[in-house]
Design a protein around this motif. Structure first.
Motif, PDB file in Angstrom:
ATOM      1  N   GLN A  20      57.800 -10.917  30.067  1.00  0.00           N
ATOM      2  CA  GLN A  20      57.258 -12.228  30.406  1.00  0.00           C
ATOM      3  C   GLN A  20      58.361 -13.268  30.485  1.00  0.00           C
ATOM      4  OE1 GLN A  20      53.134 -12.973  28.476  1.00  0.00           O
ATOM      5  NE2 GLN A  20      54.339 -11.887  27.009  1.00  0.00           N
ATOM      6  N   ALA A  25      57.645 -14.086  34.792  1.00  0.00           N
ATOM      7  CA  ALA A  25      57.383 -15.202  33.888  1.00  0.00           C
ATOM      8  C   ALA A  25      58.448 -16.276  34.037  1.00  0.00           C
ATOM      9  CB  ALA A  25      57.323 -14.702  32.444  1.00  0.00           C
ATOM     10  N   PHE A  28      57.600 -18.137  37.055  1.00  0.00           N
ATOM     11  CA  PHE A  28      56.384 -18.904  36.777  1.00  0.00           C
ATOM     12  C   PHE A  28      56.712 -20.158  35.983  1.00  0.00           C
ATOM     13  CE2 PHE A  28      52.876 -19.825  33.869  1.00  0.00           C
ATOM     14  CZ  PHE A  28      51.846 -20.019  34.770  1.00  0.00           C
ATOM     15  N   LEU A  29      57.516 -20.014  34.930  1.00  0.00           N
ATOM     16  CA  LEU A  29      57.868 -21.152  34.101  1.00  0.00           C
ATOM     17  C   LEU A  29      58.721 -22.146  34.871  1.00  0.00           C
ATOM     18  CD1 LEU A  29      58.635 -19.407  30.711  1.00  0.00           C
ATOM     19  CD2 LEU A  29      56.599 -20.669  31.349  1.00  0.00           C
ATOM     20  N   THR A  32      56.499 -24.092  37.160  1.00  0.00           N
ATOM     21  CA  THR A  32      55.712 -25.055  36.391  1.00  0.00           C
ATOM     22  C   THR A  32      56.569 -26.213  35.925  1.00  0.00           C
ATOM     23  OG1 THR A  32      54.314 -23.247  35.663  1.00  0.00           O
ATOM     24  CG2 THR A  32      54.158 -25.310  34.428  1.00  0.00           C
ATOM     25  N   ARG A  88      49.653 -16.157  29.684  1.00  0.00           N
ATOM     26  CA  ARG A  88      49.723 -16.721  31.039  1.00  0.00           C
ATOM     27  C   ARG A  88      48.364 -16.788  31.744  1.00  0.00           C
ATOM     28  NH1 ARG A  88      53.118 -12.189  34.430  1.00  0.00           N
ATOM     29  NH2 ARG A  88      54.404 -12.164  32.560  1.00  0.00           N
ATOM     30  N   SER A 225      52.624 -23.976  31.770  1.00  0.00           N
ATOM     31  CA  SER A 225      53.673 -23.226  31.085  1.00  0.00           C
ATOM     32  C   SER A 225      53.180 -22.836  29.699  1.00  0.00           C
ATOM     33  CB  SER A 225      54.941 -24.070  30.954  1.00  0.00           C
ATOM     34  OG  SER A 225      55.845 -23.447  30.053  1.00  0.00           O
ATOM     35  N   PRO A 226      53.096 -21.536  29.393  1.00  0.00           N
ATOM     36  CA  PRO A 226      52.696 -21.148  28.039  1.00  0.00           C
ATOM     37  C   PRO A 226      53.599 -21.734  26.964  1.00  0.00           C
ATOM     38  CG  PRO A 226      52.570 -19.262  29.523  1.00  0.00           C
ATOM     39  CD  PRO A 226      53.237 -20.361  30.291  1.00  0.00           C
TER      40      PRO A 226
END
Length: 320
Positions: A20, A25, A28-29, A32, A88, A225-226
């Motif tokens: 991740q 990930a 993705f982050l 974001t 996520r 964002s986690p």
């Protein structure tokens, strides 16, 4: 019968879960983060229209199938691995999350589905449902259910290690996966990030946090964002702007054969509800289980049709 992982299996699973923070990930982050830096440029999509009377929820969900530790299942993941695994997707609205969890158990089908979705990016609604039938797509209905959500399919297809780890956990320890989702939702709620909005009702009662679309026919994929929403707010973080939403996706009656007949959860019994029935696929019966979809889609005998996207391009180039 529980299965104890070997040292090598623990290392492998840890490596899979940690992807991740590296592969998809990371992208993705990063995406974001850039979005969060552009507060002024973010325009929220308009809210959905009010639901019609026939879209009201049933009085109660049916109970889920009994759960046990299936013999021969993959090593069981502990909470400290399950929580980041589901992070996520934990804030997806319940109907979409239910489809993602079931589709993850067919991870081998997702890359082809994502490619098909890209080739048909201009289709939506009834046109998309018709294309699925015209192309005689052979994938499980849970995978077909995600074709209206290309960004979700791409995320799952581009990180196969994460998707397979999630799918294996759903098959082998579904109650634990659902508990992990609840833990992450409770964290986001306690820090103030998860709240009702124009798109989703957030219901925090009875020990469970439900995320229910304001209008069940219009779904909005949250972008977050986690690392932000599952932690205490840091200086400079605007809580109300930490979750963005993609434009609405309309899911009409044409998608009922693919499981979009009020999917969701019976959280108290750890059941995933697809088409009004508990989804009973486990590690033990994974090769034989057939879910009782309402008006179930079944591909016609014969090969998959490969030229629908070409016909679609021709119709765009030469509209009638």
């Amino acid at each position: 019968m529980s299965v104890s992982p070997t040292g090598g299996q623990k290392s492998l699973l840890s490596a899979v879960v940690k992807t991740q923070s590296t592969k998809v990930a990371t992208l993705f982050l990063l995406g974001t983060f850039l979005a969060l830096q552009a507060y002024g440029q973010y325009t929220p999509p308009p809210p959905p229209p009010p639901p019609t009377p026939d879209q009201t929820a049933p009085a109660e969900m049916p109970p889920g199938p009994p759960q046990g530790a299936p013999q021969g299942a993959p090593p069981m993941l502990p909470p400290q691995q399950l929580d980041p695994l589901v992070g996520r997707i934990a804030l997806y609205p319940d109907p979409l999350l239910a489809q993602v969890l079931t589709a993850s158990t067919f991870s081998a089908e997702l890359p082809d589905a994502a490619s098909w979705s890209n080739e048909h990016a201009g289709l939506n609604g009834d046109a998309l449902a018709n294309a699925i039938r015209q192309d005689n797509l052979p994938w499980d209905p849970s995978v077909l259910a995600l074709l209206p959500f290309p960004q979700v399919l791409q995320m799952m297809a581009q990180d196969p290690g994460w998707t397979q780890a999630l799918g294996d956990a759903v098959l082998a320890q579904r109650p634990d996966v659902m508990d992990a989702v609840q833990r992450m939702r409770q964290q986001a709620y306690s820090y103030g990030y998860l709240r009702p909005n124009s798109y989703d009702n957030v219901v925090n009662t009875g020990g469970y946090v439900e995320i229910l679309p304001v209008n069940p026919a219009f779904l909005y994929v949250p972008v977050y964002s986690p690392a932000v929403v599952f932690a205490a707010p840091r200086p400079g973080i605007v809580i109300g702007l930490s979750i963005h939403y993609a434009p609405s996706i309309f899911i009409g009656p044409a998608f009922v054969p693919f499981g979009w007949a009020r999917p969701g959860f019976a959280w108290g019994t750890h059941a995933i509800i697809i088409g009004g029935a508990p989804w009973g696929r486990t590690w033990v019966n994974r090769t034989a289980y057939v879910h009782p979809y309402a008006s179930a889609y079944r591909p016609a005998p014969g090969p998959r049709v490969e030229d629908h996207h070409a016909a679609y391009r021709r119709s765009e180039e030469h509209p009638r």
